[in-house]
Scaffold this active site. Structure first.
Site, mmCIF file in Angstrom:
data_model
loop_
_atom_site.group_PDB
_atom_site.id
_atom_site.type_symbol
_atom_site.label_atom_id
_atom_site.label_comp_id
_atom_site.label_asym_id
_atom_site.label_seq_id
_atom_site.Cartn_x
_atom_site.Cartn_y
_atom_site.Cartn_z
ATOM 1 N N LYS A 229 0.861 -1.179 0.000
ATOM 2 C CA LYS A 229 0.000 0.000 0.000
ATOM 3 C C LYS A 229 0.903 1.236 0.000
ATOM 4 O O LYS A 229 2.105 1.159 0.167
ATOM 5 C CB LYS A 229 -0.966 -0.038 1.192
ATOM 6 C CG LYS A 229 -2.124 -1.014 0.895
ATOM 7 C CD LYS A 229 -3.281 -0.948 1.860
ATOM 8 C CE LYS A 229 -3.938 0.386 2.046
ATOM 9 N NZ LYS A 229 -4.659 0.860 0.825
ATOM 10 N N CYS B 29 -4.700 9.706 -4.115
ATOM 11 C CA CYS B 29 -5.211 9.398 -2.777
ATOM 12 C C CYS B 29 -6.283 10.418 -2.403
ATOM 13 O O CYS B 29 -6.002 11.617 -2.334
ATOM 14 C CB CYS B 29 -4.094 9.424 -1.737
ATOM 15 S SG CYS B 29 -4.766 9.099 -0.092
HETATM 16 C C1 DHB Z 1 -5.189 5.782 0.932
HETATM 17 C C2 DHB Z 1 -6.290 5.785 0.124
HETATM 18 C C3 DHB Z 1 -6.161 5.562 -1.212
HETATM 19 O O1 DHB Z 1 -7.221 5.548 -2.036
HETATM 20 C C4 DHB Z 1 -4.905 5.317 -1.741
HETATM 21 O O2 DHB Z 1 -4.774 5.118 -3.062
HETATM 22 C C5 DHB Z 1 -3.797 5.301 -0.942
HETATM 23 C C6 DHB Z 1 -3.934 5.536 0.403
HETATM 24 C C7 DHB Z 1 -5.333 6.060 2.363
HETATM 25 O O3 DHB Z 1 -6.229 6.812 2.747
HETATM 26 O O4 DHB Z 1 -4.521 5.540 3.138
#
Ligand code: DHB
Length: 286
Positions: A20, A104
């Protein structure tokens, strides 16, 4: 994301390990509750909780042992942070690809770069001037044909390895009627929507970018994939690979094997022996 979570993806049937998003410094993220399952998907406003990009470099020798590509998602808090992180991570030999997140939706007080086409162009130019590895980007969903075209013009000027469509649909609101309260705490209850709610939008974004982008830019589809027939739809639209978000959170890493087996079943039933024969082959009614 902890090393153990990435290792469990390494041990699973997934085709790759994708972290992530990470930032320059470690972040604890937004206050909880910040994720909620919904009847047909999820809402989240995580706020990029992560260990800081250096950890994802440190993890790389361990993760390479699983013999699959290791991809680090980068979501710097500023233009300069993105440049620094991409420069440093792209020098690490065990990292195979970088995915720069232009989308994000959950940072308090920060707009998504992916909705600012000029800024996206400037950022990509700078990032590619320091990047020593194949790099792709993750985009927010677009809804207007003119915006697809404007973004595609920017992207076709960059040596992108891939484009990932789509990030969550920004700023939905989900409510519990008994308590009359928003389900998640950050941002007045607003958060990115994932899962089945977003699949038609995701398919449309994959399709449009497949039509508009140079053929050497691969398209990775994501948004509402729960079973093998969902993957088949993404292949038809032009994705060469897919990512799994909400289903991974809700079901765990066994989802990869299940979905792969289901996709095999769909392909067999329809008489296909190779995904190459499916990718991009969507038909339109005459
Ligand atoms: C987060 C949310 C997202 O959509 C992403 O692509 C990366 C991080 C977040 O809020 O942590």
């Amino acid at each position: 994301m902890m090393l153990e979570e990435l290792e469990s993806i390494g041990k699973s049937k997934s085709g790759a390990i994708l972290s992530k998003s990470c930032t320059l410094e470690p972040r604890s993220g937004n206050p909880e509750p910040r994720y909620s399952a919904l009847p047909f998907g999820s809402i989240n406003s995580m706020g990029i909780p992560n260990l800081g990009y250096k950890k994802y470099a440190e993890f790389s020798p361990k993760l390479k042992q699983f013999g699959k590509p290791y991809i680090v998602s980068v979501s710097g808090m500023t233009f300069e942070d993105n440049v620094t992180i991409v420069k440093e991570l792209s020098a690490i030999s065990e990292i195979d690809f970088l995915e720069l997140n232009l989308s994000c939706p959950n940072l308090i007080g920060k707009p998504q770069v992916g909705y600012d086409f000029e800024q996206s162009k400037i950022l990509l130019e700078k990032v590619f001037s320091v990047c020593k590895k194949p790099l792709g980007i993750k985009l927010p969903p677009y809804f207007d044909f003119i915006h697809f075209e404007q973004m595609a013009t920017v992207l076709n000027q960059s040596p992108l390895a891939f484009v990932t469509c789509i990030n969550s649909l920004g700023n939905g609101l989900a409510i519990d009627i008994e308590s009359e309260t928003a389900l998640i705490k950050p941002k007045g209850g607003f958060g990115g929507i994932g899962g089945k709610y977003v699949k038609p939008t995701a398919l449309a974004n994959v399709r449009k970018f497949y039509e508009l982008l140079n053929k050497n830019i691969s398209i990775i589809g994501v948004g509402g994939i729960k079973n093998g027939s969902d993957v088949f739809e993404f292949l038809l639209c032009g994705s060469t690979a897919v990512q799994i978000g909400t289903t991974l959170v809700e079901e765990g890493v066994q989802c990869f094997e299940r979905i792969e087996n289901e996709l095999r079943g769909v392909m067999e039933r329809k008489g296909y022996s190779s995904v190459e024969d499916v990718i991009g082959k969507l038909k339109i009614k005459k």
